[in-house]
Design a protein around this motif. Structure first.
Motif, PDB file in Angstrom:
ATOM      1  N   HIS A 171     -14.983  41.467 -15.147  1.00 25.71           N
ATOM      2  CA  HIS A 171     -16.056  42.446 -14.990  1.00 25.71           C
ATOM      3  C   HIS A 171     -15.392  43.780 -14.665  1.00 25.71           C
ATOM      4  O   HIS A 171     -14.642  43.880 -13.700  1.00 25.71           O
ATOM      5  CB  HIS A 171     -16.993  42.069 -13.838  1.00 25.71           C
ATOM      6  CG  HIS A 171     -17.758  40.820 -14.074  1.00 25.71           C
ATOM      7  ND1 HIS A 171     -18.954  40.803 -14.744  1.00 25.71           N
ATOM      8  CD2 HIS A 171     -17.502  39.543 -13.738  1.00 25.71           C
ATOM      9  CE1 HIS A 171     -19.398  39.562 -14.808  1.00 25.71           C
ATOM     10  NE2 HIS A 171     -18.534  38.781 -14.200  1.00 25.71           N
ATOM     11  N   HIS A 228     -15.841  47.682 -13.581  1.00 24.05           N
ATOM     12  CA  HIS A 228     -16.780  48.590 -12.913  1.00 24.05           C
ATOM     13  C   HIS A 228     -16.186  49.993 -12.958  1.00 24.05           C
ATOM     14  O   HIS A 228     -15.030  50.188 -12.591  1.00 24.05           O
ATOM     15  CB  HIS A 228     -16.973  48.180 -11.449  1.00 24.05           C
ATOM     16  CG  HIS A 228     -17.508  46.801 -11.282  1.00 24.05           C
ATOM     17  ND1 HIS A 228     -18.844  46.546 -11.099  1.00 24.05           N
ATOM     18  CD2 HIS A 228     -16.900  45.589 -11.277  1.00 24.05           C
ATOM     19  CE1 HIS A 228     -19.034  45.249 -10.971  1.00 24.05           C
ATOM     20  NE2 HIS A 228     -17.864  44.642 -11.081  1.00 24.05           N
ATOM     21  N   GLU A 252     -12.397  49.594 -11.703  1.00 20.90           N
ATOM     22  CA  GLU A 252     -11.912  48.399 -11.017  1.00 20.90           C
ATOM     23  C   GLU A 252     -12.248  47.203 -11.894  1.00 20.90           C
ATOM     24  O   GLU A 252     -13.289  47.167 -12.546  1.00 20.90           O
ATOM     25  CB  GLU A 252     -12.590  48.220  -9.663  1.00 20.90           C
ATOM     26  CG  GLU A 252     -12.237  49.270  -8.641  1.00 20.90           C
ATOM     27  CD  GLU A 252     -12.935  49.052  -7.311  1.00 20.90           C
ATOM     28  OE1 GLU A 252     -13.710  48.075  -7.171  1.00 20.90           O
ATOM     29  OE2 GLU A 252     -12.716  49.862  -6.404  1.00 20.90           O
ATOM     30  N   HIS A 300     -12.721  43.037 -11.784  1.00 20.12           N
ATOM     31  CA  HIS A 300     -12.923  41.875 -10.925  1.00 20.12           C
ATOM     32  C   HIS A 300     -13.014  40.633 -11.799  1.00 20.12           C
ATOM     33  O   HIS A 300     -13.319  40.711 -12.985  1.00 20.12           O
ATOM     34  CB  HIS A 300     -14.188  42.048 -10.082  1.00 20.12           C
ATOM     35  CG  HIS A 300     -14.117  43.221  -9.181  1.00 20.12           C
ATOM     36  ND1 HIS A 300     -13.398  43.224  -8.017  1.00 20.12           N
ATOM     37  CD2 HIS A 300     -14.649  44.460  -9.283  1.00 20.12           C
ATOM     38  CE1 HIS A 300     -13.501  44.390  -7.426  1.00 20.12           C
ATOM     39  NE2 HIS A 300     -14.259  45.169  -8.180  1.00 20.12           N
ATOM     40  N   TYR A 313     -17.289  34.758  -4.298  1.00 18.24           N
ATOM     41  CA  TYR A 313     -17.755  35.609  -5.377  1.00 18.24           C
ATOM     42  C   TYR A 313     -19.065  36.259  -4.971  1.00 18.24           C
ATOM     43  O   TYR A 313     -20.030  35.582  -4.637  1.00 18.24           O
ATOM     44  CB  TYR A 313     -17.944  34.803  -6.675  1.00 18.24           C
ATOM     45  CG  TYR A 313     -18.180  35.709  -7.847  1.00 18.24           C
ATOM     46  CD1 TYR A 313     -17.125  36.396  -8.430  1.00 18.24           C
ATOM     47  CD2 TYR A 313     -19.457  35.917  -8.332  1.00 18.24           C
ATOM     48  CE1 TYR A 313     -17.340  37.257  -9.480  1.00 18.24           C
ATOM     49  CE2 TYR A 313     -19.682  36.778  -9.394  1.00 18.24           C
ATOM     50  CZ  TYR A 313     -18.618  37.446  -9.959  1.00 18.24           C
ATOM     51  OH  TYR A 313     -18.845  38.314 -10.992  1.00 18.24           O
ATOM     52  N   ARG A 337     -18.208  40.697  -8.248  1.00 15.16           N
ATOM     53  CA  ARG A 337     -16.806  40.871  -7.872  1.00 15.16           C
ATOM     54  C   ARG A 337     -16.340  39.750  -6.960  1.00 15.16           C
ATOM     55  O   ARG A 337     -17.124  39.203  -6.191  1.00 15.16           O
ATOM     56  CB  ARG A 337     -16.574  42.214  -7.196  1.00 15.16           C
ATOM     57  CG  ARG A 337     -17.479  42.458  -6.028  1.00 15.16           C
ATOM     58  CD  ARG A 337     -17.387  43.849  -5.460  1.00 15.16           C
ATOM     59  NE  ARG A 337     -16.444  43.845  -4.369  1.00 15.16           N
ATOM     60  CZ  ARG A 337     -15.721  44.878  -3.998  1.00 15.16           C
ATOM     61  NH1 ARG A 337     -15.831  46.010  -4.632  1.00 15.16           N
ATOM     62  NH2 ARG A 337     -14.888  44.799  -3.007  1.00 15.16           N
ATOM     63  N   GLU A 377     -14.181  38.265  -3.869  1.00 12.23           N
ATOM     64  CA  GLU A 377     -13.793  38.728  -2.541  1.00 12.23           C
ATOM     65  C   GLU A 377     -12.983  37.611  -1.900  1.00 12.23           C
ATOM     66  O   GLU A 377     -12.974  36.486  -2.376  1.00 12.23           O
ATOM     67  CB  GLU A 377     -15.030  39.040  -1.694  1.00 12.23           C
ATOM     68  CG  GLU A 377     -15.863  40.161  -2.271  1.00 12.23           C
ATOM     69  CD  GLU A 377     -17.168  40.390  -1.537  1.00 12.23           C
ATOM     70  OE1 GLU A 377     -17.586  39.531  -0.736  1.00 12.23           O
ATOM     71  OE2 GLU A 377     -17.785  41.431  -1.785  1.00 12.23           O
TER      72      GLU A 377
END
Length: 110
Positions: A9, A11, A27, A29, A56, A62, A64
């Protein structure tokens, strides 16, 4: 046959000042998806065994958490590296195809 996917993904964040574009930041992810739900539990347990944590955030699309400490990764590390290593070398999947354009990969296990 079982499948595993790593999905990217991207962003983009635009920084404006007085209606003037000053900066664009991107960014990337990663999300891991298994056709067999128990495999996701095994992935998260493997991460935990190596002092890491994978979460997630669905709302923000994103990942984490904390990178696991895996001996073969020393300098630069990314979630896609960890996911690919797990899928191919721990879980026994094989590369099948890409998700175009640049959205990820598909792995299979018989």
């Amino acid at each position: 046959m079982y499948t595993a996917k790593i999905i990217r993904h991207r962003h983009k964040f635009h920084h404006y000042m007085n209606d003037d574009l000053k900066e664009v930041k991107e960014e990337t992810h990663f999300k891991i998806v298994f056709s067999e739900p128990a495999e996701f539990d095994r992935f998260r347990e493997w991460i935990k065994e190596h002092d890491g944590e994978y979460n997630y955030n669905k709302e923000e699309s994103r990942q984490e958490g904390k990178f696991p400490k895996v001996p073969m990764f020393h300098d630069e590390i990314c979630w896609c590296d960890i996911m690919t290593y797990y899928i191919m070398h721990v879980a026994g999947y094989s590369f099948h195809s890409t998700i175009d354009p640049y959205k990820g990969e598909v792995y299979i296990k018989e």
